[in-house]
Scaffold this motif. Structure first.
Motif, PDB file in Angstrom:
ATOM      1  N   LEU A 152       1.050  -1.171  -0.042  1.00 28.42           N
ATOM      2  CA  LEU A 152       0.167   0.107   0.251  1.00 28.42           C
ATOM      3  C   LEU A 152       0.729   1.095   0.054  1.00 28.42           C
ATOM      4  N   SER A 153       1.829   1.316   0.649  1.00 27.18           N
ATOM      5  CA  SER A 153       3.249   2.656   0.378  1.00 27.18           C
ATOM      6  C   SER A 153       2.931   2.866  -0.532  1.00 27.18           C
ATOM      7  N   ARG A 154       2.857   2.044  -1.729  1.00 27.92           N
ATOM      8  CA  ARG A 154       3.181   2.610  -3.157  1.00 27.92           C
ATOM      9  C   ARG A 154       1.703   3.578  -3.602  1.00 27.92           C
ATOM     10  N   TYR A 155       0.824   3.695  -2.895  1.00 27.18           N
ATOM     11  CA  TYR A 155      -0.268   4.528  -3.019  1.00 27.18           C
ATOM     12  C   TYR A 155      -0.420   5.540  -2.088  1.00 27.18           C
ATOM     13  N   ILE A 156      -0.007   5.827  -1.211  1.00 26.72           N
ATOM     14  CA  ILE A 156       0.770   6.894  -0.372  1.00 26.72           C
ATOM     15  C   ILE A 156       0.259   7.829  -1.224  1.00 26.72           C
ATOM     16  N   PRO A 157       0.469   8.045  -2.562  1.00 29.60           N
ATOM     17  CA  PRO A 157       0.796   9.925  -2.822  1.00 29.60           C
ATOM     18  C   PRO A 157      -0.952   9.968  -3.229  1.00 29.60           C
ATOM     19  N   TYR A 278      10.932   1.620  -1.079  1.00 29.68           N
ATOM     20  CA  TYR A 278      11.406   3.262  -0.212  1.00 29.68           C
ATOM     21  C   TYR A 278      11.928   3.954  -0.765  1.00 29.68           C
ATOM     22  N   LEU A 279      12.370   3.785  -1.597  1.00 34.20           N
ATOM     23  CA  LEU A 279      13.743   4.487  -2.510  1.00 34.20           C
ATOM     24  C   LEU A 279      12.726   6.264  -2.833  1.00 34.20           C
ATOM     25  N   VAL A 280      12.099   5.962  -3.620  1.00 34.01           N
ATOM     26  CA  VAL A 280      10.984   7.117  -3.974  1.00 34.01           C
ATOM     27  C   VAL A 280       9.890   7.632  -3.135  1.00 34.01           C
ATOM     28  N   TYR A 281       9.733   6.608  -2.054  1.00 34.25           N
ATOM     29  CA  TYR A 281       8.853   7.438  -1.384  1.00 34.25           C
ATOM     30  C   TYR A 281       8.770   8.926  -0.183  1.00 34.25           C
ATOM     31  N   GLY A 282       9.915   9.224   0.088  1.00 33.64           N
ATOM     32  CA  GLY A 282       9.892  10.538   0.872  1.00 33.64           C
ATOM     33  C   GLY A 282      10.142  11.310  -0.479  1.00 33.64           C
ATOM     34  N   TYR A 283      10.194  10.900  -1.407  1.00 32.58           N
ATOM     35  CA  TYR A 283      10.455  11.876  -2.877  1.00 32.58           C
ATOM     36  C   TYR A 283       8.616  12.704  -3.684  1.00 32.58           C
ATOM     37  N   ASN A 284       8.066  10.894  -2.991  1.00 28.13           N
ATOM     38  CA  ASN A 284       6.535  10.802  -4.053  1.00 28.13           C
ATOM     39  C   ASN A 284       5.308  11.554  -2.710  1.00 28.13           C
ATOM     40  N   ARG A 285       6.338  11.530  -1.581  1.00 28.81           N
ATOM     41  CA  ARG A 285       5.105  11.649  -0.701  1.00 28.81           C
ATOM     42  C   ARG A 285       5.284  13.344  -0.647  1.00 28.81           C
ATOM     43  N   PHE A 286       6.564  13.877  -1.154  1.00 29.92           N
ATOM     44  CA  PHE A 286       6.651  15.203  -0.817  1.00 29.92           C
ATOM     45  C   PHE A 286       5.521  15.876  -2.243  1.00 29.92           C
ATOM     46  N   GLN A 287       5.935  14.933  -3.030  1.00 29.14           N
ATOM     47  CA  GLN A 287       5.221  16.055  -4.146  1.00 29.14           C
ATOM     48  C   GLN A 287       3.409  15.601  -4.494  1.00 29.14           C
ATOM     49  N   ALA A 288       2.824  15.277  -3.513  1.00 27.72           N
ATOM     50  CA  ALA A 288       1.498  14.518  -3.612  1.00 27.72           C
ATOM     51  C   ALA A 288       1.458  15.769  -2.474  1.00 27.72           C
ATOM     52  N   THR A 289       2.203  15.814  -1.336  1.00 28.08           N
ATOM     53  CA  THR A 289       1.631  17.118  -0.591  1.00 28.08           C
ATOM     54  C   THR A 289       1.729  18.412  -1.603  1.00 28.08           C
ATOM     55  N   ARG A 290       2.825  18.304  -2.178  1.00 23.77           N
ATOM     56  CA  ARG A 290       2.680  19.702  -2.656  1.00 23.77           C
ATOM     57  C   ARG A 290       1.758  20.264  -3.439  1.00 23.77           C
ATOM     58  N   VAL A 298       7.497   9.217  -9.263  1.00 20.90           N
ATOM     59  CA  VAL A 298       8.463   7.929  -9.629  1.00 20.90           C
ATOM     60  C   VAL A 298       7.530   6.743  -9.442  1.00 20.90           C
ATOM     61  N   ASP A 299       7.945   5.608 -10.519  1.00 21.47           N
ATOM     62  CA  ASP A 299       7.095   4.798  -9.922  1.00 21.47           C
ATOM     63  C   ASP A 299       8.080   3.773  -9.979  1.00 21.47           C
ATOM     64  N   PRO A 300       8.356   2.994  -8.747  1.00 17.67           N
ATOM     65  CA  PRO A 300       9.466   2.498  -7.396  1.00 17.67           C
ATOM     66  C   PRO A 300       9.552   0.902  -8.565  1.00 17.67           C
ATOM     67  N   GLN A 303      10.477   2.758 -12.825  1.00 16.29           N
ATOM     68  CA  GLN A 303      11.775   4.014 -13.387  1.00 16.29           C
ATOM     69  C   GLN A 303      11.486   5.016 -13.502  1.00 16.29           C
ATOM     70  N   GLN A 304      10.093   5.095 -14.064  1.00 17.79           N
ATOM     71  CA  GLN A 304       9.645   5.674 -15.450  1.00 17.79           C
ATOM     72  C   GLN A 304       9.002   6.856 -14.087  1.00 17.79           C
ATOM     73  N   SER A 305       8.628   8.308 -14.486  1.00 15.07           N
ATOM     74  CA  SER A 305       8.526   9.226 -13.974  1.00 15.07           C
ATOM     75  C   SER A 305       6.512   9.380 -14.866  1.00 15.07           C
ATOM     76  N   LEU A 306       6.047   9.677 -14.055  1.00 12.19           N
ATOM     77  CA  LEU A 306       4.989   9.749 -14.259  1.00 12.19           C
ATOM     78  C   LEU A 306       3.376  11.020 -13.764  1.00 12.19           C
ATOM     79  N   VAL A 307       2.172  11.405 -13.839  1.00 13.05           N
ATOM     80  CA  VAL A 307       1.572  12.476 -13.322  1.00 13.05           C
ATOM     81  C   VAL A 307       0.859  11.123 -13.069  1.00 13.05           C
ATOM     82  N   LEU A 308       0.551  11.798 -11.271  1.00 10.64           N
ATOM     83  CA  LEU A 308      -0.022  10.796 -10.350  1.00 10.64           C
ATOM     84  C   LEU A 308      -1.354  11.232 -10.677  1.00 10.64           C
ATOM     85  N   ARG A 309      -1.986  12.294 -11.346  1.00  9.97           N
ATOM     86  CA  ARG A 309      -3.282  12.391 -12.042  1.00  9.97           C
ATOM     87  C   ARG A 309      -3.606  10.975 -12.600  1.00  9.97           C
TER      88      ARG A 309
END
Length: 374
Positions: A152-157, A278-290, A298-300, A303-309
């Motif tokens: 479920l950590s993948r879906y925190i954002p 968990y390598l991308v966890y903090g970055y993705n969490r911040f991005q969603a928060t902001r 970043v898909d863990p 390793q590709q970038s994607l738009v949360l929406r």
């Protein structure tokens, strides 16, 4: 031994932390104790409890197998609380933060645990006057709970973007979709579960933390997601309290559908924790928060970038077969509409402020919305 309670899998429960408002000033007020005392004489489902300061209360639902019964109970609890609050000249609101209260005006609710936390954490305890939704989903075993917590950590954002309802703090627009999570992150035992891959490994970690004297129990971990062995659940703790109960129930249905998919299909390895999560966890969490729905993730795995929406809409589509089984097509459609353009709670709160220019009016309208008004 840390026994994991065996319960019927995929059942749901939610906790909702709510604001107690003075309807004249629209500020938080120390009405929690009086409201809780009055509610002891009122018949209502679920449970209403104190929270860390006297300007907060917490609603706890019963366990439910389906979204529709959960929603029905939340409506009944909301109505009882709002009506009782009104009789005391109080109002109730959702949202992750109060837009303009000052933390130093708060008073700790005098329970033994809350007084202990205040003694330990000092001013952080009063700054913890923020309001979140916690979602419990049941598992059959501790091993399932560990697997589900990691996956479920993948879906925190996604949870952050959908629930975000705290753009204002201390009288200012923070520019974040959720400012509530900054208060949570200040605690030393926040973050995420360590990379244990079985319940036995988690028990060993837990015993070490007890031995060090760092914790006294599971409640001392302020992780975004944590196992809750005494309930037989995994608890998602990242969400702001939504502005109305319908969104709260829809978020719970989303977590339930994700858990159903992940535990039935086991699409990812169970014998190890994937490093990328968990390598991308903090970055993705911040991005969603902001940035909310517009965040870049970043898909863990790829390793590709994607738009949360885009990723959220694809996830909701993937879950449709499981939503069909669970009877949660309608709440997932509600979340998809929010994602496509209706926006989240922060979108609505900012629109209210732009229209009136006064944060007091934002609070007043938020309380009306919580009570079931437009």
């Amino acid at each position: 031994m840390l026994d994991f309670k065996s319960v019927s899998p995929y059942t749901l429960g939610v906790e909702l932390e709510l604001q107690v408002i003075n309807p004249h000033t629209q500020d938080l007020t120390r009405g929690g104790p009086d409201l809780l005392q009055a509610l002891e004489k009122v018949a209502h489902p679920g449970e209403v409890k104190p929270e860390i300061t006297e300007s907060m209360i917490e609603l706890n639902s019963s366990p439910h197998a389906r979204h529709d019964s959960l929603l029905e109970e939340l409506h009944a609890m909301r109505d009882a609380v709002v009506h009782t609050a009104g009789s005391l000249n109080l109002a109730i609101a959702g949202g992750g933060t109060h837009p303009f209260h000052r933390w130093h005006d708060r008073r700790i609710f005098p329970t033994e645990r809350f007084l202990q936390l205040s003694s330990l954490y000092g001013y952080l305890a009063k700054q913890f006057t923020v309001f979140g939704q916690h979602i419990h989903v049941a598992c059959e075993s501790g091993d399932d709970a560990v697997y589900l917590t990691h996956q479920l950590s993948r879906y925190i954002p996604h949870f952050i973007a959908l629930s975000a309802a705290s753009p204002f703090s201390q009288g200012e627009d923070t520019s974040f979709e959720t400012s509530r999570l900054h208060a949570v992150s200040a605690f030393p035992l926040s973050g995420h579960m360590p990379p244990v891959s079985s319940w036995a490994e988690f028990e060993d970690f837990f015993a070490k933390m007890l031995g060090y004297g760092i914790i006294g129990g599971i409640k001392d971990f302020y992780w975004d997601i944590r196992p809750k062995p005494e309930f037989g659940t995994v608890e998602v703790r990242i969400c702001d309290t939504p502005l109305e109960v319908d969104t709260a129930a829809a978020l719970a249905a989303f977590v339930q559908a994700l858990a159903f998919w992940l535990l039935v299909e086991r699409p990812y390895p169970a014998d190890r924790v994937e490093e990328g999560l968990y390598l991308v966890y903090g970055y993705n969490r911040f991005q969603a928060t902001r940035f909310g729905f517009d965040a870049t993730l970043v898909d863990p795995r790829s390793q590709q970038s994607l738009v949360l929406r885009d990723d959220l809409l694809a996830t909701l589509e993937r879950l449709q077969p499981f939503a069909d089984v669970l009877g949660s097509q309608a709440p997932l459609a509600r979340l998809a509409a929010m994602t496509r353009g209706e926006g989240n709670g922060s979108t609505w709160l900012r629109a209210c402020h732009e229209e009136s220019g006064a944060l007091e009016d934002v609070v007043r309208r938020s309380a009306q919305r919580w009570a079931g008004g437009a």
